[in-house]
Write a protein that holds these residues in place. Structure first.
Motif, short mmCIF file in Angstrom:
data_model
loop_
_atom_site.label_atom_id
_atom_site.label_comp_id
_atom_site.label_asym_id
_atom_site.label_seq_id
_atom_site.Cartn_x
_atom_site.Cartn_y
_atom_site.Cartn_z
N ALA A 32 0.85 -1.18 0.00
CA ALA A 32 0.00 0.00 0.00
C ALA A 32 0.89 1.24 0.00
N MET A 33 0.66 2.13 -0.94
CA MET A 33 1.47 3.34 -1.05
C MET A 33 0.79 4.54 -0.41
N CYS A 34 -0.48 4.74 -0.75
CA CYS A 34 -1.21 5.86 -0.16
C CYS A 34 -2.72 5.64 -0.30
N LEU A 35 -3.45 6.42 0.46
CA LEU A 35 -4.90 6.36 0.51
C LEU A 35 -5.41 7.76 0.19
N ILE A 36 -6.32 7.86 -0.77
CA ILE A 36 -6.89 9.15 -1.17
C ILE A 36 -8.36 9.15 -0.78
N HIS A 45 -3.28 10.27 2.44
CA HIS A 45 -2.51 9.70 3.53
C HIS A 45 -1.45 8.78 2.92
N PHE A 46 -0.19 9.13 3.13
CA PHE A 46 0.91 8.30 2.64
C PHE A 46 1.37 7.35 3.73
N ILE A 48 4.01 5.51 5.91
CA ILE A 48 5.35 5.87 6.37
C ILE A 48 6.37 4.99 5.66
N GLY A 49 7.41 5.60 5.17
CA GLY A 49 8.46 4.87 4.47
C GLY A 49 8.21 4.70 2.99
N THR A 50 7.09 5.21 2.51
CA THR A 50 6.75 5.10 1.09
C THR A 50 7.59 6.07 0.27
N THR A 51 8.07 5.58 -0.84
CA THR A 51 8.76 6.47 -1.78
C THR A 51 8.08 6.36 -3.14
N MET A 52 7.77 7.51 -3.69
CA MET A 52 7.17 7.59 -5.02
C MET A 52 7.94 8.62 -5.81
N GLY A 53 8.00 8.43 -7.11
CA GLY A 53 8.67 9.40 -7.97
C GLY A 53 7.83 10.66 -8.14
N ASP A 58 2.86 13.86 -8.61
CA ASP A 58 2.08 14.85 -9.35
C ASP A 58 0.71 14.30 -9.72
N LEU A 59 0.68 13.04 -10.12
CA LEU A 59 -0.57 12.40 -10.50
C LEU A 59 -1.52 12.27 -9.30
N VAL A 60 -0.97 11.83 -8.17
CA VAL A 60 -1.77 11.71 -6.94
C VAL A 60 -2.31 13.08 -6.53
N ASN A 61 -1.46 14.08 -6.59
CA ASN A 61 -1.86 15.44 -6.22
C ASN A 61 -2.97 15.95 -7.14
#
Length: 77
Positions: A32-36, A45-46, A48-53, A58-61
């Motif tokens: 699981a990377m994040c919850l929108i 909600h990201f 903890i410890g998640t890394t995304m490019g 930008d896409l999530v935002n």
């Protein structure tokens, strides 16, 4: 951005999207990377410890900033 378009862009980047009545969960494989939030705009909600490019962030935002009534996430489920 509509949920279907968001899911397609995530898929091309190697992620998957799972939606419920309140949230959309982004997964990279089994992680699981994040919850929108699907009830309030601009809530992410990201894990903890998640890394995304930067492209993924930008896409999530962009999706999180989309007004809820314009996402059509119920049609995606």
């Amino acid at each position: 951005m509509k949920t279907k378009e968001f899911a397609g862009k995530l898929y091309k980047l190697g992620y998957s999207l799972h939606t419920s009545s309140s949230d959309s969960l982004i997964l990279k494989g089994q992680d699981a990377m994040c919850l929108i939030s699907e009830t309030r705009a601009n809530i992410v909600h990201f894990r903890i410890g998640t890394t995304m490019g930067s492209q993924e962030l930008d896409l999530v935002n962009e999706y999180a900033k989309t007004p809820i009534d314009m996402r059509n996430y119920k049609e995606f489920r």
